[in-house]
Design a protein around this motif. Structure first.
Motif, PDB file in Angstrom:
ATOM      1  N   THR A 221      26.280 -24.396  34.824  1.00 33.08           N
ATOM      2  CA  THR A 221      27.584 -24.644  35.447  1.00 33.08           C
ATOM      3  C   THR A 221      27.423 -25.062  36.901  1.00 33.08           C
ATOM      4  O   THR A 221      28.067 -26.016  37.368  1.00 33.08           O
ATOM      5  CB  THR A 221      28.457 -23.383  35.356  1.00 33.08           C
ATOM      6  OG1 THR A 221      28.580 -22.980  33.989  1.00 33.08           O
ATOM      7  CG2 THR A 221      29.837 -23.646  35.933  1.00 33.08           C
ATOM      8  N   LEU A 222      26.567 -24.353  37.633  1.00 32.91           N
ATOM      9  CA  LEU A 222      26.357 -24.667  39.042  1.00 32.91           C
ATOM     10  C   LEU A 222      25.794 -26.073  39.221  1.00 32.91           C
ATOM     11  O   LEU A 222      26.301 -26.860  40.040  1.00 32.91           O
ATOM     12  CB  LEU A 222      25.404 -23.641  39.662  1.00 32.91           C
ATOM     13  CG  LEU A 222      24.986 -23.900  41.124  1.00 32.91           C
ATOM     14  CD1 LEU A 222      26.195 -23.878  42.039  1.00 32.91           C
ATOM     15  CD2 LEU A 222      23.945 -22.880  41.568  1.00 32.91           C
ATOM     16  N   PHE A 223      24.757 -26.401  38.456  1.00 37.35           N
ATOM     17  CA  PHE A 223      24.147 -27.726  38.584  1.00 37.35           C
ATOM     18  C   PHE A 223      25.113 -28.823  38.140  1.00 37.35           C
ATOM     19  O   PHE A 223      25.087 -29.932  38.690  1.00 37.35           O
ATOM     20  CB  PHE A 223      22.846 -27.799  37.777  1.00 37.35           C
ATOM     21  CG  PHE A 223      21.713 -27.023  38.375  1.00 37.35           C
ATOM     22  CD1 PHE A 223      21.443 -27.081  39.739  1.00 37.35           C
ATOM     23  CD2 PHE A 223      20.888 -26.232  37.579  1.00 37.35           C
ATOM     24  CE1 PHE A 223      20.401 -26.369  40.297  1.00 37.35           C
ATOM     25  CE2 PHE A 223      19.844 -25.517  38.133  1.00 37.35           C
ATOM     26  CZ  PHE A 223      19.599 -25.582  39.497  1.00 37.35           C
ATOM     27  N   ALA A 224      25.939 -28.527  37.146  1.00 37.56           N
ATOM     28  CA  ALA A 224      26.927 -29.519  36.709  1.00 37.56           C
ATOM     29  C   ALA A 224      27.917 -29.816  37.827  1.00 37.56           C
ATOM     30  O   ALA A 224      28.328 -30.969  38.016  1.00 37.56           O
ATOM     31  CB  ALA A 224      27.655 -29.021  35.466  1.00 37.56           C
ATOM     32  N   LEU A 225      28.305 -28.784  38.570  1.00 35.56           N
ATOM     33  CA  LEU A 225      29.205 -28.988  39.702  1.00 35.56           C
ATOM     34  C   LEU A 225      28.531 -29.776  40.823  1.00 35.56           C
ATOM     35  O   LEU A 225      29.182 -30.549  41.536  1.00 35.56           O
ATOM     36  CB  LEU A 225      29.694 -27.640  40.240  1.00 35.56           C
ATOM     37  CG  LEU A 225      30.607 -26.843  39.302  1.00 35.56           C
ATOM     38  CD1 LEU A 225      30.871 -25.459  39.881  1.00 35.56           C
ATOM     39  CD2 LEU A 225      31.919 -27.586  39.074  1.00 35.56           C
ATOM     40  N   LEU A 226      27.214 -29.602  40.960  1.00 34.34           N
ATOM     41  CA  LEU A 226      26.484 -30.263  42.041  1.00 34.34           C
ATOM     42  C   LEU A 226      26.102 -31.707  41.711  1.00 34.34           C
ATOM     43  O   LEU A 226      26.188 -32.590  42.568  1.00 34.34           O
ATOM     44  CB  LEU A 226      25.227 -29.466  42.389  1.00 34.34           C
ATOM     45  CG  LEU A 226      25.442 -28.079  43.014  1.00 34.34           C
ATOM     46  CD1 LEU A 226      24.112 -27.360  43.189  1.00 34.34           C
ATOM     47  CD2 LEU A 226      26.165 -28.195  44.352  1.00 34.34           C
ATOM     48  N   VAL A 227      25.651 -31.929  40.472  1.00 37.97           N
ATOM     49  CA  VAL A 227      25.123 -33.262  40.122  1.00 37.97           C
ATOM     50  C   VAL A 227      25.983 -33.990  39.097  1.00 37.97           C
ATOM     51  O   VAL A 227      25.714 -35.140  38.775  1.00 37.97           O
ATOM     52  CB  VAL A 227      23.674 -33.151  39.603  1.00 37.97           C
ATOM     53  CG1 VAL A 227      22.783 -32.506  40.632  1.00 37.97           C
ATOM     54  CG2 VAL A 227      23.611 -32.378  38.285  1.00 37.97           C
ATOM     55  N   GLY A 228      26.985 -33.319  38.557  1.00 33.34           N
ATOM     56  CA  GLY A 228      27.872 -33.979  37.605  1.00 33.34           C
ATOM     57  C   GLY A 228      27.496 -33.697  36.157  1.00 33.34           C
ATOM     58  O   GLY A 228      26.449 -33.126  35.855  1.00 33.34           O
ATOM     59  N   ILE A 229      28.395 -34.130  35.269  1.00 33.88           N
ATOM     60  CA  ILE A 229      28.198 -33.943  33.840  1.00 33.88           C
ATOM     61  C   ILE A 229      27.071 -34.851  33.358  1.00 33.88           C
ATOM     62  O   ILE A 229      26.943 -35.991  33.780  1.00 33.88           O
ATOM     63  CB  ILE A 229      29.487 -34.270  33.066  1.00 33.88           C
ATOM     64  CG1 ILE A 229      30.619 -33.338  33.522  1.00 33.88           C
ATOM     65  CG2 ILE A 229      29.275 -34.138  31.570  1.00 33.88           C
ATOM     66  CD1 ILE A 229      30.355 -31.876  33.272  1.00 33.88           C
ATOM     67  N   GLY A 230      26.268 -34.340  32.432  1.00 36.70           N
ATOM     68  CA  GLY A 230      25.155 -35.121  31.889  1.00 36.70           C
ATOM     69  C   GLY A 230      23.964 -34.234  31.608  1.00 36.70           C
ATOM     70  O   GLY A 230      24.072 -33.008  31.580  1.00 36.70           O
ATOM     71  N   LEU A 231      22.804 -34.854  31.426  1.00 31.90           N
ATOM     72  CA  LEU A 231      21.611 -34.118  31.035  1.00 31.90           C
ATOM     73  C   LEU A 231      20.913 -33.449  32.209  1.00 31.90           C
ATOM     74  O   LEU A 231      20.202 -32.461  32.024  1.00 31.90           O
ATOM     75  CB  LEU A 231      20.633 -35.070  30.327  1.00 31.90           C
ATOM     76  CG  LEU A 231      19.331 -34.460  29.803  1.00 31.90           C
ATOM     77  CD1 LEU A 231      19.625 -33.309  28.833  1.00 31.90           C
ATOM     78  CD2 LEU A 231      18.481 -35.522  29.120  1.00 31.90           C
ATOM     79  N   THR A 232      21.099 -33.952  33.427  1.00 27.94           N
ATOM     80  CA  THR A 232      20.359 -33.431  34.577  1.00 27.94           C
ATOM     81  C   THR A 232      20.606 -31.944  34.789  1.00 27.94           C
ATOM     82  O   THR A 232      19.671 -31.171  35.027  1.00 27.94           O
ATOM     83  CB  THR A 232      20.732 -34.203  35.850  1.00 27.94           C
ATOM     84  OG1 THR A 232      20.462 -35.590  35.670  1.00 27.94           O
ATOM     85  CG2 THR A 232      19.920 -33.693  37.036  1.00 27.94           C
ATOM     86  N   ALA A 233      21.857 -31.525  34.713  1.00 26.69           N
ATOM     87  CA  ALA A 233      22.201 -30.126  34.977  1.00 26.69           C
ATOM     88  C   ALA A 233      21.515 -29.163  34.004  1.00 26.69           C
ATOM     89  O   ALA A 233      20.845 -28.219  34.434  1.00 26.69           O
ATOM     90  CB  ALA A 233      23.715 -29.939  34.952  1.00 26.69           C
TER      91      ALA A 233
END
Length: 223
Positions: A81-93
């Motif tokens: 959730t945190l990484f999705a908020l930081l880098v956006g929706i997708g595989l990176t988070a």
């Protein structure tokens, strides 16, 4: 669909339509395996060299153990959730979260593998004029390879069991069935997705267990 959700899950899995197309089980399984392999690979590139250095030199072991403990305590869903908020929706988070999840097992497996070598054997190799690199690669690693593979095994099972969270932020994998079922209250689909993840984790665990035993030096047995 059967009123019993578990029987309904078996019916869902036995439907031929579930095994074809862009949302079919084979494709979702391949996506799930891809996420797992990528997460473990990236984590290994970070953790294994550090673990080998720590195990061979004995330096920074306390720091490595502490960092691994902190990483184990982090909640994977919270990280996604945190990484999705930081880098956006997708595989990176989710990938970043899987890497963090895999590092502790890989780090522990790497330094334990080197530390497990008999000190007398290492001293004998050093007395024969072998360099530190030769001692690491020709003596310590071969003797401790089952422990290193054990670290890979632990990391892989942990990541494959949580890779379903990739679907939480819009990616694919077997988690798609779980989150789609949750959204539509299709409990048989949720159970079917969970069963697929469990079976995949068990298959990978068994395969890596066999590899772990195969890498044990003659006269010893892998744990």
């Amino acid at each position: 669909m059967n009123e019993n959700p578990f029987l309904g899950a078996l019916e869902w899995l036995s439907d031929p339509a579930r095994w074809t197309g862009p949302s079919g089980i084979p494709l979702r399984t391949a996506e799930h395996l891809g996420y797992t392999a990528l997460g473990v690979l990236v984590a290994a590139l970070i953790a294994v060299p550090v673990g080998l250095y720590v195990g061979h030199t004995g330096r920074f072991k306390g720091l490595a153990v502490g960092a691994a403990g902190v990483a184990r305590a982090l909640p994977t869903l919270g990280l996604v959730t945190l990484f999705a908020l930081l880098v956006g929706i997708g595989l990176t988070a989710p990938l970043l979260s899987f890497v963090i999840l895999a590092i502790p097992s890989l780090l522990a497996g790497a330094y334990s593998a080197v530390e497990s070598a008999d000190p007398a054997t290492v001293d004998a190799a050093r007395a024969q004029g072998m360099t530190e690199w030769q001692i690491l690669t020709r003596v310590e690693l071969p003797l401790g390879m089952p422990l290193l593979v054990g670290g890979v095994r632990g990391a892989t099972v942990q990541v494959v069991a949580t890779a379903m969270l990739a679907a939480y932020v819009g990616s694919g994998g077997l988690g798609r069935y779980i989150f789609q079922g949750l959204g539509s209250q299709d409990y048989p689909q949720m159970i079917a997705g969970s069963l697929l993840v469990i079976v995949l984790a068990l298959v990978l665990d068994l395969a890596l267990l066999l590899l772990q035993r195969a890498t044990a030096p003659r006269g010893t047995a892998a744990a």
